[in-house]
Design an enzyme around this catalytic site. Structure first.
Site, PDB file in Angstrom:
ATOM      1  N   ASN A  47       0.830  -1.252  -0.301  1.00 19.05           N
ATOM      2  CA  ASN A  47       0.207   0.091   0.157  1.00 19.05           C
ATOM      3  C   ASN A  47       0.960   1.338  -0.071  1.00 19.05           C
ATOM      4  O   ASN A  47       0.595   2.299   0.365  1.00 19.05           O
ATOM      5  CB  ASN A  47      -0.732   0.103   1.268  1.00 19.05           C
ATOM      6  CG  ASN A  47      -1.805  -1.158   1.423  1.00 19.05           C
ATOM      7  OD1 ASN A  47      -2.434  -1.669   0.207  1.00 19.05           O
ATOM      8  ND2 ASN A  47      -1.736  -1.830   2.446  1.00 19.05           N
ATOM      9  N   HIS A 133     -13.458  -3.052   6.886  1.00 22.00           N
ATOM     10  CA  HIS A 133     -12.126  -3.627   7.448  1.00 22.00           C
ATOM     11  C   HIS A 133     -12.543  -4.382   8.851  1.00 22.00           C
ATOM     12  O   HIS A 133     -13.092  -4.046   9.635  1.00 22.00           O
ATOM     13  CB  HIS A 133     -11.100  -2.656   7.532  1.00 22.00           C
ATOM     14  CG  HIS A 133      -9.872  -3.011   7.521  1.00 22.00           C
ATOM     15  ND1 HIS A 133      -9.055  -3.029   8.895  1.00 22.00           N
ATOM     16  CD2 HIS A 133      -8.776  -3.496   6.941  1.00 22.00           C
ATOM     17  CE1 HIS A 133      -7.943  -3.473   8.864  1.00 22.00           C
ATOM     18  NE2 HIS A 133      -7.637  -3.778   7.457  1.00 22.00           N
ATOM     19  N   GLU A 178     -15.569   2.653   5.310  1.00 18.29           N
ATOM     20  CA  GLU A 178     -14.281   2.905   4.515  1.00 18.29           C
ATOM     21  C   GLU A 178     -14.788   4.181   3.644  1.00 18.29           C
ATOM     22  O   GLU A 178     -15.959   4.112   3.124  1.00 18.29           O
ATOM     23  CB  GLU A 178     -13.754   1.873   4.221  1.00 18.29           C
ATOM     24  CG  GLU A 178     -13.098   0.769   5.236  1.00 18.29           C
ATOM     25  CD  GLU A 178     -12.416  -0.330   4.357  1.00 18.29           C
ATOM     26  OE1 GLU A 178     -11.649  -0.218   3.635  1.00 18.29           O
ATOM     27  OE2 GLU A 178     -13.003  -1.499   4.819  1.00 18.29           O
ATOM     28  N   ASP A 207     -13.301   5.824   7.331  1.00 18.40           N
ATOM     29  CA  ASP A 207     -11.752   5.508   7.608  1.00 18.40           C
ATOM     30  C   ASP A 207     -11.375   5.570   6.315  1.00 18.40           C
ATOM     31  O   ASP A 207     -11.767   4.824   5.087  1.00 18.40           O
ATOM     32  CB  ASP A 207     -12.050   4.028   7.874  1.00 18.40           C
ATOM     33  CG  ASP A 207     -10.456   3.259   7.795  1.00 18.40           C
ATOM     34  OD1 ASP A 207      -9.834   3.817   7.320  1.00 18.40           O
ATOM     35  OD2 ASP A 207     -10.374   2.290   8.710  1.00 18.40           O
ATOM     36  N   HIS A 210      -7.092   4.014   2.957  1.00 19.26           N
ATOM     37  CA  HIS A 210      -6.601   3.863   1.343  1.00 19.26           C
ATOM     38  C   HIS A 210      -6.801   5.138   0.447  1.00 19.26           C
ATOM     39  O   HIS A 210      -6.334   5.120  -0.642  1.00 19.26           O
ATOM     40  CB  HIS A 210      -7.173   2.676   0.735  1.00 19.26           C
ATOM     41  CG  HIS A 210      -6.706   1.352   1.319  1.00 19.26           C
ATOM     42  ND1 HIS A 210      -5.708   0.841   1.281  1.00 19.26           N
ATOM     43  CD2 HIS A 210      -7.294   0.694   2.388  1.00 19.26           C
ATOM     44  CE1 HIS A 210      -5.626  -0.257   2.052  1.00 19.26           C
ATOM     45  NE2 HIS A 210      -6.535  -0.225   2.979  1.00 19.26           N
ATOM     46  N   LYS A 240       0.397   3.695   5.018  1.00 27.05           N
ATOM     47  CA  LYS A 240       0.134   3.415   3.579  1.00 27.05           C
ATOM     48  C   LYS A 240       0.814   4.439   2.648  1.00 27.05           C
ATOM     49  O   LYS A 240       2.061   4.543   2.376  1.00 27.05           O
ATOM     50  CB  LYS A 240      -1.413   3.172   3.122  1.00 27.05           C
ATOM     51  CG  LYS A 240      -1.738   1.722   4.114  1.00 27.05           C
ATOM     52  CD  LYS A 240      -3.039   1.464   4.289  1.00 27.05           C
ATOM     53  CE  LYS A 240      -3.454   0.201   5.068  1.00 27.05           C
ATOM     54  NZ  LYS A 240      -4.569  -0.087   5.603  1.00 27.05           N
TER      55      LYS A 240
HETATM   56  C1  LIG Z   1      -4.849  -0.781   6.789  1.00 26.01           C
HETATM   57  C2  LIG Z   1      -6.199  -0.594   7.339  1.00 26.01           C
HETATM   58  C3  LIG Z   1      -6.498  -0.454   8.774  1.00 26.01           C
HETATM   59  C4  LIG Z   1      -5.284  -0.575   9.595  1.00 26.01           C
HETATM   60  O1  LIG Z   1      -4.296   0.290   9.516  1.00 26.01           O
HETATM   61  P1  LIG Z   1      -2.938  -0.149  10.225  1.00 26.01           P
HETATM   62  O2  LIG Z   1      -2.170   1.072  10.511  1.00 26.01           O
HETATM   63  O3  LIG Z   1      -2.060  -0.983   8.986  1.00 26.01           O
HETATM   64  O4  LIG Z   1      -3.201  -0.956  11.361  1.00 26.01           O
HETATM   65  C5  LIG Z   1      -7.657   0.133   8.975  1.00 26.01           C
HETATM   66  N1  LIG Z   1      -8.508   0.411   8.014  1.00 26.01           N
HETATM   67  C6  LIG Z   1      -8.657   0.240   7.165  1.00 26.01           C
HETATM   68  C7  LIG Z   1      -9.709   0.265   6.250  1.00 26.01           C
HETATM   69  C8  LIG Z   1      -7.352  -0.362   6.612  1.00 26.01           C
HETATM   70  O5  LIG Z   1      -7.239  -0.765   5.162  1.00 26.01           O
END
Ligand SMILES: *Cc1c(COP(=O)(O)O)cnc(C)c1O
Length: 411
Positions: A47, A133, A178, A207, A210, A240
């Site tokens: 990512n 997620h 998300e 969230d 991405h 990411k």
């Molecule tokens: C990767 C991800 C997380 C977790 O984040 P990390 O910092 O890797 O623990 C939380 N929510 C979503 C939607 C993700 O893709």
């Protein structure tokens, strides 16, 4: 011992079902290529969207911060773990998103399992997208609130559910989604979600793991791009597109002050170390200025989608920078991944329970650091795969039953 025997059996069962995960150990930095077992592969399973994970400015920022504040924070934030670097980075992140305040977490996972239970508890109700997620799912479970799963991205169904599931005894309501979905790469209808939330006096938590850094003006993500109205709590992850680690929530100062007191994964955990703060501070101006890289990222993804569809694979016709290629059964995703690795391409299989049964896939995530020639190489590898499979044998409808809804009011 009986319990150990159970673990052994469980691992063997997973192996037999083609669901066993093993660690892929690399001996290189996570760039556009990655070296695993001595072989350099084009890396489509990270990512690191802007290529910042290996940027020298982040490493230098990290080194300077460690020199200044040490390698470990030594305590949780509410004890002696808060350095002026924490305060500065939280200010920068809040300003970046035009919010009053921000709060850092050691990971996005820790953020979601702490924030959601802090915002909603017994007597409250959470509405959560069916494809959210695992960290959101776990946060909902920990909250003890009543949780209603709504069909993926379906705001009409969500509105019915919100109307039909009033909070018991005046409890509060929270919608969680998300913004850009991690395994399907599609965007949530964030504007409709925020309007719906406003109509029903419901708080919205997005969230943007991405999306942040990877899309939008200055990398400000999807909510900003779509002009979503406030209040809207936004979670960003820093591991990411930001090329470092950790996460943050940005929103109104009252929410941040409340979470500082009540969010268990914040209160009962050692503060984010200086190395990360230095890297994030260095990444932020680079992210803001990375418009050309963001454009390149979407161009690489479009190139992949078009090529894959031309070869007969089940990839979406449009979308953002995450390109799911549906395989259907886990065994097939595994076989595809192995054949691609033979051809010099790392595309790890995503299998249940990460995705719903029957929707195992390869999740291709290009980076702005990939060249167009590398994407062509990837497509050549897929072409050989299609030939080996006897051509045209790809399922093009296996995404249709992708798990939706348990659209009831259930605890
Ligand atoms: C990767 C991800 C997380 C977790 O984040 P990390 O910092 O890797 O623990 C939380 N929510 C979503 C939607 C993700 O893709």
């Amino acid at each position: 011992m009986q319990l150990l025997e159970r673990f052994r059996t469980e691992v063997e069962e997973r192996r037999a079902q083609h669901l066993l995960r093993t660690l892929q150990v690399s001996s290189s930095a996570p760039g556009p290529t990655i070296t695993i077992a001595g072989r350099e592969l084009i890396n489509l399973s990270s990512n690191n969207y802007l290529g910042l994970a290996t940027h020298p400015a982040l490493a230098a920022g990290s080194a300077r911060a460690v020199e200044l504040a040490g390698s470990g924070a030594g305590a949780s934030r509410l004890l002696t773990g808060t350095h002026s670097l924490h305060e500065a980075v939280e200010r920068q992140l809040a300003d970046f998103l035009g919010e009053e305040a921000a709060l850092l977490f050691s990971s996005g996972y820790a953020a979601n399992v702490g924030i959601i239970p802090a915002l909603a508890g017994r007597g409250d109700r959470i509405f959560s997208d069916a494809l959210n997620h695992a960290s959101i799912i776990d946060g909902c479970r920990l909250s003890r609130a009543e949780v209603t799963i709504y069909p993926h991205g379906d705001t009409v169904a969500l509105e019915h559910l919100v109307q039909g599931c009033p909070p018991s005894r005046g409890g509060a309501r929270l919608i969680v989604s998300e913004s850009l979905f991690s395994m399907d790469g599609d965007a949530a209808p964030v504007t409709a979600l925020s309007e719906l939330a406003r109509r029903h006096d419901t708080l919205l938590l997005l969230d943007e793991a991405h999306a942040l850094g990877a899309i939008g003006r200055g990398g400000r993500g999807l909510a900003d791009l779509r002009g979503v109205s406030r209040p809207c709590l936004r979670l960003g992850t820093l591991g990411k597109a930001f090329g470092s680690a950790g996460a943050f929530l940005a929103g109104p100062a009252c929410v941040i002050a409340y979470l500082t007191n009540t969010c268990r994964s914040f209160v009962y955990s050692t503060a984010v170390p200086a190395a990360i703060l230095g890297a994030v501070a260095a990444a932020l101006p680079l992210v803001e200025a990375a418009a050309a890289a963001r454009q390149r990222l979407q161009a690489r993804a479009a190139h992949l989608r078009e090529g894959l569809r031309r070869l007969g694979f089940s990839a979406p016709a449009e979308g953002w920078h995450i390109v799911p290629v549906l395989a259907g059964e886990a065994e097939r995703a595994l076989a595809w991944s192995a054949a691609l690795a033979e051809a010099g391409v790392l595309a790890l299989p995503i299998r249940p329970p990460t995705v719903p049964d029957g929707t195992a896939r390869l999740r291709l995530a290009p980076s702005a650091a990939h060249s167009a020639a590398q994407i062509d190489q990837v497509l050549e590898a897929f072409a050989r795969l299609a030939q080996a499979a006897g051509g045209g044998s790809q399922p093009s409808s296996c995404g249709a039953e992708a798990a939706t809804s348990t659209s009831r009011c259930s605890a």
